[in-house]
Design an enzyme around this catalytic site. Structure first.
Site, PDB file in Angstrom:
ATOM      1  N   GLU A   1      43.279  34.562  50.624  1.00  0.00           N
ATOM      2  CA  GLU A   1      44.229  35.032  49.618  1.00  0.00           C
ATOM      3  C   GLU A   1      45.313  33.983  49.384  1.00  0.00           C
ATOM      4  O   GLU A   1      46.057  33.627  50.278  1.00  0.00           O
ATOM      5  CB  GLU A   1      44.869  36.335  50.109  1.00  0.00           C
ATOM      6  CG  GLU A   1      45.971  36.827  49.223  1.00  0.00           C
ATOM      7  CD  GLU A   1      46.678  38.036  49.833  1.00  0.00           C
ATOM      8  OE1 GLU A   1      46.277  38.484  50.931  1.00  0.00           O
ATOM      9  OE2 GLU A   1      47.641  38.520  49.211  1.00  0.00           O
TER      10      GLU A   1
ATOM     11  N   ASP B   1      46.334  38.756  53.707  1.00  0.00           N
ATOM     12  CA  ASP B   1      47.575  39.127  54.397  1.00  0.00           C
ATOM     13  C   ASP B   1      47.558  40.595  54.803  1.00  0.00           C
ATOM     14  O   ASP B   1      46.838  41.398  54.217  1.00  0.00           O
ATOM     15  CB  ASP B   1      48.783  38.922  53.458  1.00  0.00           C
ATOM     16  CG  ASP B   1      49.051  37.448  53.214  1.00  0.00           C
ATOM     17  OD1 ASP B   1      48.592  36.622  54.033  1.00  0.00           O
ATOM     18  OD2 ASP B   1      49.719  37.132  52.212  1.00  0.00           O
TER      19      ASP B   1
ATOM     20  N   ASP C   1      49.128  43.989  48.943  1.00  0.00           N
ATOM     21  CA  ASP C   1      48.312  43.113  48.101  1.00  0.00           C
ATOM     22  C   ASP C   1      47.037  42.684  48.818  1.00  0.00           C
ATOM     23  O   ASP C   1      45.951  42.690  48.237  1.00  0.00           O
ATOM     24  CB  ASP C   1      49.108  41.857  47.698  1.00  0.00           C
ATOM     25  CG  ASP C   1      49.948  42.104  46.453  1.00  0.00           C
ATOM     26  OD1 ASP C   1      49.702  43.138  45.789  1.00  0.00           O
ATOM     27  OD2 ASP C   1      50.831  41.287  46.163  1.00  0.00           O
TER      28      ASP C   1
END
Ligand code: 0RA
Length: 631
Positions: free
Chosen positions: A423, A496, A500
C-alpha cells in the site's frame, strides 16, 4: 477400572489410541478449527435428534474452566444393555469408535454427514467428559477421562424430563489452543438454526464477568436466512421460496434479487456448507438461467437477435440459500464440501424452475425489475470484455512489457517467487530496499485510487493499479483466468493497520475470490503481518505482533521499556520491514482460505453497497479495534 481387560475393552483402547495418536485424521487438525469441531460434533448429534422430530431445544454453554456442554431435550441416548458389547448403549456410543452410526440406523432420515466422526472422538480428545441422560424417570450419569470410563453408568435423582447432556473439556495435551471463540460458534449455531426451522439453539458464555447469551430460533427457516443476508441490501421483490420432498430428497430454496453487483448463493447438504458447490447448486443455477431467459424471450424483453443471458448475468445481485437433505450424501472435492449425488441436480432444477416460472408469471412488475437487472449485468459484462480485448491489443502493440511500477525479482521460476502488493508508493520504496531481489517482487498500489466506493467489481478493472497487478500476475482474470500462468507462487498483501489498509485488503481479497478464484483455492494468497509494536530497552530490541505478546515482553509494569506503536508500514525503515515482515524465517504470513475470502466478500458488500449505514458501522467497529486511530 479392572486390570483384567476383556476383548471389548482392548478394542476400546486400540480405538481411542488411534484417535489420540492421529487426531487430525478424525477432526482435521488440533488448532482452532479442530477444537471447534468438537462442539460441532456434539451439536450435530443433538440436531439429528431434532431432525428426527424429538428435540426442540439445544443449549451450548462455554464454562469458566474452558469446558463446553451441549444439552438437548430429545429422547436421551439409550441406557439399556447392548447385547453384543454387554455394556449400556450410552457407554458403547461414548467409547467405541464409529458406534454412533450403528444406533442411528433407520432412526434418522438424515444423519450427521461430514462431521459425523462420532461422539467417542470428542470423548477421546477430552481431558474429561461427563454424559448425562434423562430418560425412564431418572437422570443417569457417566464420567470419562481421555476416553476411558472412570465412572460407570450411575442412576441419579428422579426426573420426568428426557434429554442428553454432553459436557467435555478439550485435552490441552492434544490441542494447541483450548479457548473457544464466541464468534466462530455463534456463526455456525445461527446457521444451523436458520437451516432447521423452529429449532431453538442457545449459546451461553459464562467465561467473562457477565454471562453473554444469545438464542437463535427462526420460524421462517432459510427464508429468514435470506432476509438476514439482505438486511443491508436493497431487495427488488419479496423472497421467493419453495420446500418439497422428491424421491427421498428434501429440498428447500429461498431467493431474492437485490441491487447489489455480486451474488451470494449459499448451498448446503445435510446442514453442511457445500463451499465447493455440487449438484444441488448446478441444478439451481441452471433452473434460474432457464426460467429468466424463457420469461425474457416470451415477453419480448430479449429480442430474437439478442444473445441469451448467461448464468453469471442472471445471478448478479441474487441472494439465495439452497439446502438439501438426503439419506446418502456423497461429499467430494478437496475439502469434501461438494455434493456429488447426480440425481439431486434434476430434482432441484425441476422444483426451482416450477416455482420461479410461476412467480414471474404471477408478478409481472417484479419480473420486469429482475429481467432488467440481469440485462444490465449482461451489458456491463460485454463492455468489460470489450475493454479487456482492447487492452490486450494495446499490450501486444506495446510489446506487452511488464508494468513500469513493478519491481520484479531476478529469479524467473514462479515456484520460488513472491509478489508483495504494498500500500502506497512510500512503503513500496521501503519494501524495495528491504526485499530479497532474487525472489521478491514489489508492486506498490496507490490506496486512495483503489478506495472507490460503490464500485461494481467490473468497474474495479478500469483502475490502472488493478490492471497493472493483473499483468504482473500473468494469469488473466474472470473466464480467462489460467492459474498455470501465475508468475509468483505467493501473492502477499502488505497494508497498514488502519481503515484504509483494511479497505484495500478487503477489495483485493474480494477481487481475487471473484475473478481469480483458484488463486485463493490453491492457497497462493497471503497477508503480511507487520508488528504492532517495537520495544527497546537499552541496546536490546523486540517486536510484538499482538497485545498479549507486548505484555509478555514488557511484563506488568514495563519499566525502562521504550515502546513504539507502528501504525503504518512507512514508519519502519527498509531493514526493520525486512526483518519483521518480509524475511523468510522471521516473518509471519497469514494464508487466506476460501472462508476468509467469503468473509471479505460480505464486508465488501457492506463497504461498497448502496446503503451508508453498514459502511459507517464497519468503520466504527474497525475503529474500536484499532487504538489511537486518527479518524
Ligand atoms: C439412538 C436412539 C435414541 C436416541 C439417540 C440415539 C440419541 C442420541 C443423541 C445424541 C445426542 N442427543 C441424543 N439424543 C438421542 C432413542 C431410542 C428410543 O428412545 O427409542
Amino acid at each position: 477400572m479392572s486390570t483384567n481387560y476383556t476383548g471389548e475393552q482392548i478394542e476400546v483402547l486400540r480405538g481411542l489410541e488411534a484417535v489420540r495418536k492421529r487426531p487430525g485424521m478424525y477432526i482435521g487438525n488440533t488448532a482452532e478449527r479442530g477444537l471447534h469441531q468438537l462442539v460441532y460434533e456434539a451439536v450435530d448429534n443433538a440436531v439429528d435428534e431434532a431432525l428426527a422430530g424429538y428435540a426442540r431445544n439445544i443449549r451450548v454453554v462455554l464454562h469458566k474452566d474452558a469446558s463446553c456442554s451441549v444439552e438437548d431435550d430429545g429422547r436421551g441416548i439409550p441406557i439399556d444393555i447392548h447385547a453384543e458389547e454387554r455394556l449400556p448403549a450410552v457407554e458403547v456410543v461414548m467409547t467405541i469408535l464409529h458406534a454412533g452410526a450403528k444406533f442411528g440406523k433407520g432412526g434418522y432420515k438424515v444423519s450427521g454427514g461430514l462431521h459425523g466422526v462420532g461422539i467417542s472422538v470428542v470423548n477421546a480428545l477430552s481431558e474429561w467428559m461427563i454424559t448425562q441422560v434423562k430418560r425412564d424417570g431418572f437422570l443417569w450419569q457417566m464420567r470419562f477421562e481421555r476416553g476411558l470410563t472412570v465412572q460407570k453408568l450411575k442412576k441419579m435423582e428422579r426426573t420426568d424430563g428426557t434429554g442428553t447432556l454432553q459436557w467435555f473439556k478439550p485435552d490441552p495435551e492434544i490441542f494447541e489452543v483450548t479457548e473457544f471463540h464466541w464468534d466462530i460458534l455463534q456463526k455456525r449455531l445461527r446457521e444451523l438454526a436458520f437451516l432447521n426451522r423452529g429449532l431453538s439453539i442457545t449459546l451461553s458464555d459464562e467465561r467473562g464477568e457477565t454471562v453473554r447469551e444469545r438464542n437463535y430460533t427462526f420460524d421462517g427457516g432459510i427464508v429468514s436466512f435470506v432476509e438476514w443476508l439482505n438486511e443491508k441490501k436493497d431487495p427488488l421483490h419479496p423472497i421467493i421460496s419453495t420446500h418439497a420432498e422428491r424421491d427421498g430428497v428434501d429440498v428447500e430454496v429461498a431467493m431474492q434479487y437485490t441491487g447489489a453487483y455480486a451474488d451470494q448463493i449459499f448451498s448446503y447438504a445435510n446442514n453442511i456448507g457445500t463451499i465447493e458447490g455440487g449438484m444441488h447448486l448446478q441444478g439451481f443455477r441452471q433452473a434460474v438461467t432457464n426460467a429468466v431467459n424463457s420469461y425474457a424471450r416470451k415477453r419480448g424483453m430479449l429480442k430474437e437477435s439478442d444473445s441469451s443471458l448467461s448464468t453469471d448475468d442472471v445471478v448478479e445481485g441474487l441472494t439465495a440459500v439452497v439446502s438439501v437433505k438426503l439419506a446418502d450424501p456423497q461429499f467430494e472435492g478437496q475439502t469434501k464440501t461438494k455434493l456429488g449425488n447426480a440425481r439431486v441436480r434434476s430434482i432441484v432444477a425441476g422444483l426451482v424452475s416450477e416455482r420461479l416460472e410461476f412467480f414471474l408469471e404471477e408478478n409481472p412488475k417484479y419480473a420486469r425489475a429482475i429481467i432488467e437487472k440481469c440485462m444490465q449485468a449482461q451489458r456491463a459484462r460485454d463492455a468489460a470484455k470489450k475493454a479487456r480485448d482492447l487492452s490486450r491489443r494495446k499490450n501486444a502493440l506495446e510489446g506487452s512489457g511488464l508494468p513500469g511500477k513493478l519491481v520484479d525479482c531476478k529469479n524467473a521460476n514462479p515456484s520460488e517467487s513472491e509478489l508483495f502488493l504494498v500500500e502506497g508508493d512510500s512503503a513500496g520504496g521501503t519494501a524495495k530496499g528491504g526485499r530479497d531481489p532474487n525472489t521478491q517482487a514489489i508492486l506498490p498500489l496507490r490506496g486512495k485510487i483503489l478506495n472507490v466506493e460503490k464500485a461494481r467489481l467490473d468497474k474495479v478493472l478500469a483502475n490502472e493499479e488493478i490492471r497493472t497487478m493483473i499483468t504482473a500476475l500473468g494469469t488473466g482474470f474472470g473466464d480467462e483466468f489460467n492459474v498455470e500462468k501465475l508468475r509468483y507462487n505467493k501473492i502477499i498483501i502488505m497494508t497498514d493497520a488502519d481503515v484504509d489498509g483494511s479497505h484495500i485488503r478487503t477489495l483485493l481479497l474480494t477481487f481475487f475470490y471473484r475473478q481469480m478464484k483458484p488463486l485463493v483455492e490453491d492457497g497462493h494468497v497471503y497477508i503480511a503481518q507487520p508488528p504492532l509494536y517495537g520495544i527497546r530497552k537499552g541496546k536490546r530490541q523486540w517486536w510484538a505482533f499482538t497485545e498479549p505478546e507486548l505484555k509478555s515482553i514488557v511484563g506488568e509494569d514495563g519499566k525502562d521499556f521504550v515502546i513504539q506503536q507502528y501504525k503504518g508500514l512507512g514508519e519502519m525503515d527498509a531493514e526493520q520491514l525486512a526483518e519483521t515482515t518480509m524475511e523468510v524465517g522471521n516473518r509471519r504470513l497469514k494464508r487466506i482460505t476460501v472462508e476468509d475470502a467469503v468473509e471479505a466478500e460480505q464486508i465488501f458488500t457492506d463497504l461498497m453497497g448502496d446503503k451508508v449505514e453498514p459502511r459507517k458501522q464497519y468503520i466504527f467497529d474497525y475503529a474500536k479495534s484499532v487504538k489511537n486511530l486518527d479518524l
